[in-house]
Design a protein around this motif. Structure first.
Motif, PDB file in Angstrom:
ATOM      1  N   ARG A 190       4.551  -3.082   2.206  1.00  0.00           N
ATOM      2  CA  ARG A 190       5.875  -3.660   2.453  1.00  0.00           C
ATOM      3  C   ARG A 190       5.815  -5.185   2.471  1.00  0.00           C
ATOM      4  N   GLU A 191       4.707  -5.729   2.990  1.00  0.00           N
ATOM      5  CA  GLU A 191       4.572  -7.190   3.027  1.00  0.00           C
ATOM      6  C   GLU A 191       4.508  -7.774   1.618  1.00  0.00           C
ATOM      7  N   ASN A 192       3.795  -7.093   0.713  1.00  0.00           N
ATOM      8  CA  ASN A 192       3.696  -7.587  -0.661  1.00  0.00           C
ATOM      9  C   ASN A 192       4.986  -7.361  -1.441  1.00  0.00           C
ATOM     10  N   VAL A 193       5.751  -6.346  -1.065  1.00  0.00           N
ATOM     11  CA  VAL A 193       7.070  -6.164  -1.677  1.00  0.00           C
ATOM     12  C   VAL A 193       7.994  -7.297  -1.255  1.00  0.00           C
ATOM     13  N   GLN A 194       7.960  -7.649   0.030  1.00  0.00           N
ATOM     14  CA  GLN A 194       8.822  -8.716   0.526  1.00  0.00           C
ATOM     15  C   GLN A 194       8.427 -10.085  -0.023  1.00  0.00           C
ATOM     16  N   SER A 195       7.138 -10.273  -0.336  1.00  0.00           N
ATOM     17  CA  SER A 195       6.693 -11.556  -0.887  1.00  0.00           C
ATOM     18  C   SER A 195       6.997 -11.685  -2.375  1.00  0.00           C
ATOM     19  N   GLY A 196       7.416 -10.595  -3.016  1.00  0.00           N
ATOM     20  CA  GLY A 196       7.772 -10.642  -4.420  1.00  0.00           C
ATOM     21  C   GLY A 196       6.647 -10.300  -5.376  1.00  0.00           C
ATOM     22  N   LYS A 197       5.469  -9.954  -4.863  1.00  0.00           N
ATOM     23  CA  LYS A 197       4.363  -9.603  -5.747  1.00  0.00           C
ATOM     24  C   LYS A 197       4.543  -8.205  -6.336  1.00  0.00           C
ATOM     25  N   LEU A 198       5.150  -7.307  -5.553  1.00  0.00           N
ATOM     26  CA  LEU A 198       5.304  -5.919  -5.979  1.00  0.00           C
ATOM     27  C   LEU A 198       6.760  -5.481  -5.877  1.00  0.00           C
TER      28      LEU A 198
END
Length: 355
Positions: free
Chosen positions: A308-316
């Motif tokens: 979820r953290e990487n989704v929120q950062s825009g990477k995934l």
């Protein structure tokens, strides 16, 4: 005319034929197998020649310095390793001999303090081949031809290099040219395993598993464009309480691999846009992005929530996909022949022909 029988000659006549074999000297055929010991290699001219080339190369490159032995130092021995390089059609390309150190004789804390093994991941090879120009033995990649020429020139000043032309075989993978790009095949590697297990004459089957075989697997496939460069299929490490938890754990495993690939791209000076992950479980997609729904999955370890953290950062970006279009099912489910054939055709990008 006097016959052999009349002269009491009763030995059988040796029948001769016109069969001929290519030889490495006047009496011995060219070896088709790799010798296991130096004694076996020394009986063949081609292997003795390969050993001479290796030894001369080591001397020319000043690989070692001769010094008097010391009672306080452990003397490390060496051994010869022999390999046959083959063309894609299976014919012999080169006999290679390598003189290697017996590192297992070294004592930790006395002969060395740290160890480092430069092992390349298959994913790295597939990724590089997807974006780079390649040469054999050592793959050299660059988006600037001049830089490539300068690099090879500088390396050749220190080491003995030989340009073997277009890449055809590397680390057990055959690289076959095609109008649409490169086709990577491990046919020879598979055949070698079958021969070693004495199963080279077994009959092929239409699907990997029987349709009734029970499976508890998780799998993912990572594509670079339309090229599959990384995949895995393995047993689940823990028992999940729901299908959502099962799929979310698989998404987390795929995220780990994708982040590693993105970091590799950064080291190559390349950038990637947001990477989509397609999951056929709607609940898992919600967990990846929705913190409210996430509260229902508190029993999951916190280490999985970096998705979820990487989704929120825009990477995934985790998106839903229909089960009928989920290609990873070919690695987890015992599918019937028709479904498996259709899935396999989608799994590998169409080349117009089968190799």
């Amino acid at each position: 005319m006097t016959t052999r029988l009349q002269n009491n000659i009763r030995k059988p006549i040796n029948k001769l034929n016109l069969l001929a074999a290519v030889t490495d000297n006047d009496s011995k055929p060219v070896p088709e197998t790799e010798p296991k010991t130096i004694a076996q290699a020394l009986k063949s001219l081609v292997w003795r020649k390969a050993m001479d080339e290796e030894f001369n190369s080591l001397i020319r490159n000043k690989t070692w310095n001769l010094v008097p032995p010391s009672t306080s130092k452990n003397v490390i021995g060496c051994k010869w390793v022999f390999r046959i390089k083959r063309h894609p059609d299976g014919t012999i390309k080169q006999y290679k001999a390598r003189l290697v150190a017996r590192g297992f004789h070294q004592r930790p804390g006395v002969d060395y303090n740290e160890t480092f093994s430069p092992v390349v991941k298959p994913t790295t090879v597939r990724l590089i081949l997807s974006v780079a120009t390649s040469q054999d033995d050592i793959i050299v990649a660059s988006n600037t031809p001049q830089f490539l020429e300068d690099f090879i020139s500088k390396i050749s000043q220190r080491f003995s290099l030989k340009d073997l032309g277009e890449l055809s075989y590397f680390l057990g993978v055959e690289i076959l040219p095609h109008p649409d790009g490169l086709f990577l095949s491990q046919k020879k590697y598979i055949n070698d395993i079958l021969c070693k297990a004495k199963m080279d004459d077994v009959k092929p089957v239409a699907t990997p598993l029987a349709t009734h075989a029970p499976l508890m697997l998780e799998a993912y496939i990572v594509y670079l464009g339309r090229n599959p460069i990384s995949w895995t299929s393995r047993k689940k490490k823990t028992r999940a309480r729901s299908s959502t938890e099962t799929e979310y754990r698989t998404v987390a495993s795929a995220t780990t691999e994708i982040l590693w690939i993105r970091n590799l791209f950064q080291e190559l000076g390349l950038t990637l846009p947001t990477t989509p992950i397609y999951c056929d479980n709607a609940g898992a997609t919600y967990v990846s992005a929705n913190p409210v729904f996430h509260s229902k999955m508190k029993h999951l370890g916190l280490d999985y929530h970096f998705v979820r953290e990487n989704v929120q950062s825009g990477k995934l970006r985790v998106s839903y996909i229909s089960t009928n279009d989920q290609l990873a099912d070919a690695l987890t489910k015992p599918l019937p022949r028709t479904t498996y054939t259709s899935m396999f055709a989608k799994l590998v990008f169409p080349l117009g022909q089968r190799f």
